[in-house]
Design a protein around this motif. Structure first.
Motif, mmCIF file in Angstrom:
data_model
loop_
_atom_site.group_PDB
_atom_site.id
_atom_site.type_symbol
_atom_site.label_atom_id
_atom_site.label_comp_id
_atom_site.label_asym_id
_atom_site.label_seq_id
_atom_site.Cartn_x
_atom_site.Cartn_y
_atom_site.Cartn_z
ATOM 1 N N GLU A 135 57.459 -43.471 -44.505
ATOM 2 C CA GLU A 135 56.929 -44.807 -44.761
ATOM 3 C C GLU A 135 55.719 -44.681 -45.675
ATOM 4 O OE1 GLU A 135 55.199 -48.782 -42.456
ATOM 5 O OE2 GLU A 135 55.843 -47.003 -41.301
ATOM 6 N N SER A 136 55.667 -45.517 -46.700
ATOM 7 C CA SER A 136 54.577 -45.450 -47.667
ATOM 8 C C SER A 136 53.396 -46.298 -47.219
ATOM 9 C CB SER A 136 55.058 -45.927 -49.042
ATOM 10 O OG SER A 136 56.089 -45.108 -49.530
ATOM 11 N N PHE A 137 52.185 -45.824 -47.550
ATOM 12 C CA PHE A 137 50.979 -46.563 -47.200
ATOM 13 C C PHE A 137 50.020 -46.562 -48.391
ATOM 14 C CE2 PHE A 137 52.513 -44.914 -43.112
ATOM 15 C CZ PHE A 137 52.558 -46.082 -42.367
ATOM 16 N N LYS A 138 49.456 -47.727 -48.664
ATOM 17 C CA LYS A 138 48.468 -47.848 -49.733
ATOM 18 C C LYS A 138 47.070 -47.750 -49.140
ATOM 19 C CE LYS A 138 46.918 -50.967 -53.428
ATOM 20 N NZ LYS A 138 46.978 -52.360 -53.946
ATOM 21 N N GLY A 140 49.925 -38.324 -52.727
ATOM 22 C CA GLY A 140 51.079 -39.051 -53.234
ATOM 23 C C GLY A 140 52.394 -38.428 -52.816
ATOM 24 N N GLU A 141 52.424 -37.114 -52.733
ATOM 25 C CA GLU A 141 53.632 -36.416 -52.296
ATOM 26 C C GLU A 141 53.955 -36.695 -50.837
ATOM 27 O OE1 GLU A 141 52.863 -32.337 -53.130
ATOM 28 O OE2 GLU A 141 52.795 -32.631 -55.315
ATOM 29 N N HIS A 142 52.966 -37.197 -50.103
ATOM 30 C CA HIS A 142 53.158 -37.561 -48.698
ATOM 31 C C HIS A 142 53.173 -39.082 -48.519
ATOM 32 C CE1 HIS A 142 51.987 -33.339 -48.312
ATOM 33 N NE2 HIS A 142 52.516 -33.367 -47.117
ATOM 34 N N ALA A 143 53.483 -39.799 -49.593
ATOM 35 C CA ALA A 143 53.644 -41.265 -49.567
ATOM 36 C C ALA A 143 52.358 -42.013 -49.230
ATOM 37 C CB ALA A 143 54.764 -41.668 -48.601
ATOM 38 N N LEU A 144 51.213 -41.432 -49.613
ATOM 39 C CA LEU A 144 49.925 -42.098 -49.466
ATOM 40 C C LEU A 144 49.305 -42.256 -50.850
ATOM 41 C CD1 LEU A 144 48.268 -40.163 -46.486
ATOM 42 C CD2 LEU A 144 49.645 -42.251 -46.363
ATOM 43 N N SER A 145 48.879 -43.464 -51.190
ATOM 44 C CA SER A 145 48.110 -43.636 -52.422
ATOM 45 C C SER A 145 46.636 -43.714 -52.064
ATOM 46 C CB SER A 145 48.543 -44.896 -53.178
ATOM 47 O OG SER A 145 48.201 -46.063 -52.464
ATOM 48 N N ILE A 150 47.159 -33.968 -43.765
ATOM 49 C CA ILE A 150 47.074 -33.404 -45.112
ATOM 50 C C ILE A 150 45.770 -32.619 -45.262
ATOM 51 C CG2 ILE A 150 46.863 -33.965 -47.566
ATOM 52 C CD1 ILE A 150 48.599 -36.441 -46.998
ATOM 53 N N CYS A 151 44.691 -33.207 -44.792
ATOM 54 C CA CYS A 151 43.382 -32.556 -44.908
ATOM 55 C C CYS A 151 43.327 -31.250 -44.115
ATOM 56 C CB CYS A 151 42.283 -33.498 -44.429
ATOM 57 S SG CYS A 151 42.068 -34.966 -45.473
ATOM 58 N N ALA A 152 44.024 -31.212 -42.989
ATOM 59 C CA ALA A 152 43.998 -30.012 -42.145
ATOM 60 C C ALA A 152 44.614 -28.814 -42.846
ATOM 61 C CB ALA A 152 44.734 -30.290 -40.831
ATOM 62 N N SER A 153 45.530 -29.057 -43.779
ATOM 63 C CA SER A 153 46.197 -27.952 -44.471
ATOM 64 C C SER A 153 45.664 -27.743 -45.889
ATOM 65 C CB SER A 153 47.714 -28.215 -44.534
ATOM 66 O OG SER A 153 47.982 -29.401 -45.241
ATOM 67 N N TYR A 154 44.719 -28.574 -46.291
ATOM 68 C CA TYR A 154 44.165 -28.493 -47.647
ATOM 69 C C TYR A 154 43.060 -27.435 -47.684
ATOM 70 C CZ TYR A 154 42.574 -30.073 -52.256
ATOM 71 O OH TYR A 154 42.225 -30.140 -53.579
ATOM 72 N N THR A 155 43.101 -26.562 -48.659
ATOM 73 C CA THR A 155 42.186 -25.408 -48.675
ATOM 74 C C THR A 155 40.977 -25.565 -49.596
ATOM 75 O OG1 THR A 155 43.506 -24.338 -50.397
ATOM 76 C CG2 THR A 155 44.076 -23.853 -48.101
ATOM 77 N N LYS A 156 40.867 -26.697 -50.302
ATOM 78 C CA LYS A 156 39.771 -26.869 -51.246
ATOM 79 C C LYS A 156 38.842 -28.012 -50.839
ATOM 80 C CE LYS A 156 42.651 -25.230 -55.092
ATOM 81 N NZ LYS A 156 43.212 -25.562 -56.427
ATOM 82 N N ALA A 157 38.632 -28.143 -49.573
ATOM 83 C CA ALA A 157 37.832 -29.245 -49.063
ATOM 84 C C ALA A 157 36.367 -29.113 -49.421
ATOM 85 C CB ALA A 157 37.988 -29.317 -47.546
#
Length: 373
Positions: free
Chosen positions: A37-40, A332-337, A362-369
């Motif tokens: 499901e997409s979310f803006k 965006g790849e996870h349907a979030l704008s 997404i943030c939990a797996s992001y390495t450049k926080a």
């Protein structure tokens, strides 16, 4: 002459300032991703929409063939009671942005001798500010934010010159999130010459929970050069109807009404706003649910070690620098704008619970926080 035979518009050019203006980039809708499901989360919209009574008030309007009351008498009366201010101290506009353009049109621009007035504001802040200031014919004076995303009020006070006519204080600051304190704001106002208009832009005021945060109406009551901006777009969920307003003293409102766009607020928008005020207890419940989600998201980010500014609006700010576009693409790849700002950072609106949870994942797996020092 038909359109296909029209002559080319050779030699038609805009005023030079138009070519120098930054382009406003509205938040985009998410790209659909199969199975998600997409979310803006890019426009600071209220995902819950207006309360039921507002929808009923909109449906009841059947006189849209008539011009609205250009003074918005019904809404100003309701706001006067709601805020405990004289209705004559309120000037409506097409959103708080429309109310802002009225202020700039009245008080800052190009003068008869060719000189430019100056409009002072923190940066980064609301991206429409430089556009509105430029179109008014005035000159923007941008004072960098402090590292924690707050206004550098000392530097702003030092930047005031004899040409300063208007100062914009965005609180909570969009897109970084912190709110100004009452004590700091009052000290700043006292340091500014009394002929300079100080605008307290409170588009997200209903979301503020900081105990020491400024309330613009308190400052307006004490200082005749203060103008407060508010809107029904955010907390009330009426972004598509474009209804906002300013509150200021009669010596200011007289000029604002002269500069106001006639019929800027439709009768549909006026009745919707009145209905929302009449059911403000329900608005508060919806806002609190978003504040709870904001606090959950902020706590989740900090638990991951992310360095995020104090969030007092309905959004959070990620100072990602050169990683801004990469994170935006990943969302965006996870349907979030989300809303990316150049190489500065990403603003993420608080949305539906599922959207907020996916964002945290997404943030939990992001390495450049952005990390705490």
């Amino acid at each position: 002459m038909t359109a296909e035979h029209a002559l080319p518009a050779a030699g038609i050019v805009p005023r030079p300032v138009v070519g120098r203006l930054p382009k406003y980039a509205a938040g985009k809708a998410p790209v659909p991703i199969p199975g998600l499901e997409s979310f803006k989360l890019a426009s600071n919209e209220n995902p819950l929409g207006p309360v039921p009574a507002v929808r009923a008030a909109i449906a009841a309007q059947d006189d849209i063939h008539r011009y609205p009351d250009t003074l918005c008498t019904l809404l100003r009366g309701a706001l006067g009671e709601f805020l405990d201010v004289p209705a004559d101290d309120i000037v409506t506009g097409a959103g708080s942005l429309g109310a802002l353009t009225q202020i700039l049109a009245a008080f800052a621009g190009a003068n008869d001798d060719g000189s430019q007035d100056e409009v002072l504001y923190a940066w980064r802040s609301f991206e429409a500010y430089p556009i509105c200031v430029g179109l008014a014919g005035a000159r923007s004076v941008q004072v960098p934010l402090l590292a924690d995303g707050t206004h550098d009020l000392a530097a702003m006070a030092a930047a005031v010159t004899g040409r300063t006519r208007v100062i914009l204080l965005c609180t909570p600051n969009n897109p970084t999130g912190p709110a100004l304190t009452a004590a700091d704001t009052e000290a700043f106002i006292q340091s500014v010459p009394g002929h300079v208009v100080v605008v307290i832009d409170e588009a997200y005021q209903e979301f503020v929970r900081a105990a020491d945060a400024v309330n613009g109406i308190d400052m307006y009551r004490k200082y005749p050069n203060v103008v407060v901006l508010r809107t029904f777009s955010k907390a009330h969920g009426l972004a598509g109807l474009r209804v906002g307003y300013s509150v200021s003293h009669p010596e200011v409102t007289a000029y604002l009404r002269a500069a106001a766009t006639p019929f800027a607020v439709s009768s549909v928008a006026e009745h919707a706003a009145v209905a929302s005020l009449a059911n403000y207890d329900q608005v508060v419940e919806r806002v609190q649910s978003l504040v709870d989600e904001r606090d959950r998201v902020t706590a989740g980010l900090r638990a991951l070690g992310w360095d995020v500014p104090d969030a007092q609006g309905n959004f959070v700010w990620l100072a990602l620098g050169e990683d801004t576009s990469g994170f935006s693409a990943l969302a965006g790849e996870h349907a979030l704008s989300v809303r990316a700002f150049g190489n500065e950072g990403v603003r993420v609106s608080i949305g539906e619970v599922e959207a907020n949870t996916r964002f945290l994942e997404i943030c939990a797996s992001y390495t450049k926080a952005p990390r705490r020092s």
